[in-house]
Design a protein around this motif. Structure first.
Motif, short mmCIF file in Angstrom:
data_model
loop_
_atom_site.label_atom_id
_atom_site.label_comp_id
_atom_site.label_asym_id
_atom_site.label_seq_id
_atom_site.Cartn_x
_atom_site.Cartn_y
_atom_site.Cartn_z
N LYS A 135 0.83 -1.20 0.00
CA LYS A 135 0.00 0.00 0.00
C LYS A 135 0.86 1.25 0.00
N GLY A 136 0.48 2.23 -0.81
CA GLY A 136 1.20 3.49 -0.87
C GLY A 136 0.56 4.56 -0.01
N ASP A 137 1.20 5.71 0.06
CA ASP A 137 0.67 6.85 0.81
C ASP A 137 -0.41 7.59 0.03
N TRP A 138 -0.31 7.55 -1.31
CA TRP A 138 -1.33 8.20 -2.13
C TRP A 138 -1.29 7.61 -3.53
N THR A 139 -2.36 7.81 -4.28
CA THR A 139 -2.50 7.22 -5.61
C THR A 139 -2.79 8.32 -6.62
N VAL A 140 -2.21 8.18 -7.79
CA VAL A 140 -2.45 9.13 -8.87
C VAL A 140 -2.94 8.37 -10.10
N VAL A 141 -3.71 9.05 -10.94
CA VAL A 141 -4.26 8.45 -12.17
C VAL A 141 -4.07 9.44 -13.30
N THR A 142 -3.76 8.92 -14.48
CA THR A 142 -3.79 9.74 -15.69
C THR A 142 -4.63 9.03 -16.74
N HIS A 143 -5.38 9.81 -17.52
CA HIS A 143 -6.29 9.21 -18.49
C HIS A 143 -6.52 10.16 -19.65
N ASN A 144 -6.24 9.67 -20.86
CA ASN A 144 -6.68 10.37 -22.07
C ASN A 144 -8.14 9.96 -22.26
N VAL A 166 -5.13 12.20 -6.81
CA VAL A 166 -4.83 13.15 -7.88
C VAL A 166 -5.15 12.49 -9.22
N VAL A 167 -5.87 13.20 -10.09
CA VAL A 167 -6.29 12.68 -11.39
C VAL A 167 -5.94 13.69 -12.47
N ALA A 168 -5.23 13.25 -13.50
CA ALA A 168 -4.90 14.10 -14.65
C ALA A 168 -5.65 13.59 -15.87
N LEU A 169 -6.23 14.51 -16.64
CA LEU A 169 -7.00 14.14 -17.83
C LEU A 169 -6.48 14.88 -19.04
N GLN A 170 -6.57 14.20 -20.19
CA GLN A 170 -6.19 14.80 -21.47
C GLN A 170 -7.36 14.68 -22.46
N GLU A 171 -7.32 15.54 -23.49
CA GLU A 171 -8.36 15.64 -24.52
C GLU A 171 -9.69 16.10 -23.92
N LEU A 172 -9.61 17.16 -23.16
CA LEU A 172 -10.81 17.79 -22.59
C LEU A 172 -11.31 18.86 -23.55
N LEU A 275 6.20 14.83 -10.34
CA LEU A 275 5.38 13.81 -10.99
C LEU A 275 5.05 14.27 -12.40
N LEU A 276 5.07 13.32 -13.34
CA LEU A 276 4.62 13.58 -14.70
C LEU A 276 3.48 12.62 -15.01
N LEU A 277 2.34 13.17 -15.39
CA LEU A 277 1.16 12.39 -15.71
C LEU A 277 0.69 12.77 -17.10
N GLY A 278 0.55 11.79 -18.00
CA GLY A 278 0.04 12.19 -19.30
C GLY A 278 0.14 11.14 -20.38
N ASP A 279 -0.42 11.51 -21.51
CA ASP A 279 -0.33 10.73 -22.75
C ASP A 279 0.86 11.27 -23.52
N LEU A 280 1.95 10.48 -23.54
CA LEU A 280 3.17 10.93 -24.21
C LEU A 280 3.27 10.42 -25.64
N ASN A 281 2.30 9.64 -26.08
CA ASN A 281 2.32 9.09 -27.43
C ASN A 281 3.65 8.41 -27.76
N GLY A 282 4.18 7.72 -26.79
CA GLY A 282 5.42 6.98 -26.97
C GLY A 282 5.69 6.11 -25.76
N THR A 283 6.50 5.10 -25.93
CA THR A 283 6.82 4.18 -24.85
C THR A 283 8.14 4.55 -24.19
N MET A 284 8.45 3.89 -23.09
CA MET A 284 9.72 4.15 -22.41
C MET A 284 10.91 3.73 -23.25
N ASN A 285 10.70 2.85 -24.24
CA ASN A 285 11.79 2.42 -25.11
C ASN A 285 12.06 3.39 -26.25
N ASP A 286 11.14 4.29 -26.52
CA ASP A 286 11.27 5.20 -27.66
C ASP A 286 12.38 6.22 -27.40
#
Length: 354
Positions: A135-144, A166-172, A275-286
């Protein structure tokens, strides 16, 4: 006498003692190999080491792509980035090539297949195990949430049920934005929206500043979230989309420019916890996301279970939605949320303060 000679020959072929001085029976050693018969010479006289050379070559080529993906040229058509976006799927070549290797009874192909198998395990073996740490101290969510979302109320329920602070949203945009603002308000009393991205929080939000992604309109911002353990700089970002075009290949030029701008902004951040939350349109390997990924830690890579693919939601094939951190934040869990009306899956991560 003729019958006796024939009997001796037959007995020799079947593995029984052959007459003294008789030549060795071809295929006898191959018949014992791995408990299988017929691994010796085939009808054309080729041995197990000479058969399946094409399969072996394909296996070695797969190994080269896995081992040297960072050196794959990006021209033409940004093929290097395309390869790295779907790099984990190259592992499917191993079971696919294993079938003809066995059918051809090729020892060479089987040994060659060890190369991509070992490289894949080295690259991605750590991702397929559960690394969650409780269990963590807090939870964050990101969603396009997708501009064409077909179920805004369902998406709101999905986000609230996640239990995130904390919740981050994209394409609003437009009416949907008003739906998220009204639907999330009871659970998240603080929120900020800049352009088409937004942040909702149970903790106070201050010092909201747009981040220039060199696009001409706002798709990223920085905010200071005051958590019970102190302030955290939270970046919400939606990097430009990539496209597969017949005339232009895998188009990523604008995404790459924006990734560099985002990386520069994070590098200049004055707060320790980020913290960085978002749709980066790429993977960690890119490789093109290196300005960002080189200075931050992926929650999925550190505390996830599996690859955590988030797009497309109907059949996830890549994780292009990211949660990353630096400073005194330790990810202890990472997961995707159930599918809703978006073409992306929401991703969540739990953090513990260090």
């Amino acid at each position: 006498m003729t019958q006796a000679d024939r009997t001796d020959r037959v007995r020799g072929e079947e593995g029984a003692p052959a007459p003294a001085g008789a030549p060795p029976v071809r295929g006898d050693l191959g018949g014992r190999f791995l408990g299988l018969r017929h691994w010796g010479r085939d009808g054309r006289g080729a041995t197990a080491w000479r058969r399946g050379l094409v399969v072996a070559a394909l296996a070695l080529c797969t190994g080269l792509l896995l081992g040297f993906h960072a050196d794959a040229p990006n021209s033409p058509g940004n093929l290097g980035s395309l390869l790295e976006t779907f790099l984990p799927w190259l592992g499917l070549a191993v079971p696919v090539l294993l079938v003809p290797a066995l059918l051809r009874r090729s020892a060479t192909a089987l040994i060659a297949l060890l190369v991509p198998a070992v490289l894949w395990v080295n690259l991605f073996g750590g991702l397929v195990t559960d690394k969650s740490g409780g269990k963590g101290d807090w939870t964050v969510v990101t969603h396009n949430v997708a501009a064409a979302n077909t179920d805004v109320p369902g998406t709101v329920r999905n986000l609230v049920d996640s239990g995130a602070q904390v919740v981050a949203l994209q394409e609003l945009a437009g009416r949907a934005l008003r739906g998220y603002e009204s639907g999330l308000a009871p659970a998240y009393p603080y929120h900020a929206v800049e352009g088409t991205v937004g942040l909702w929080s149970k903790y106070p939000i201050a010092d909201v500043q747009p981040v220039d992604l060199k696009m001409g309109w706002t798709r990223a911002f920085r905010a200071e979230v005051t958590t019970p353990q102190g302030p955290v700089a939270v970046y919400v970002a939606h990097l430009p989309s990539v496209r597969l075009k017949a005339e232009g290949g895998f188009t990523v030029a604008q995404r790459d420019v924006s990734a560099q701008a985002l990386g520069d902004a994070i590098q200049a951040e004055r707060l320790k916890k980020v913290l960085l939350l978002g749709d980066l349109n790429g993977t960690m390997n890119d490789r093109s996301l290196a300005p960002v990924t080189s200075q931050m830690r992926s929650a999925q890579g550190a505390a996830g279970d599996g690859f955590g693919f988030s797009w497309p939601s109907s059949f996830p094939m890549a994780r292009i939605d990211q949660i990353m951190s630096r400073g005194g934040l330790r990810p202890v869990d990472s997961r995707t949320l159930p599918r809703d009306g978006s073409d992306h899956l929401a991703v969540a991560a739990a953090y513990r303060y260090e």
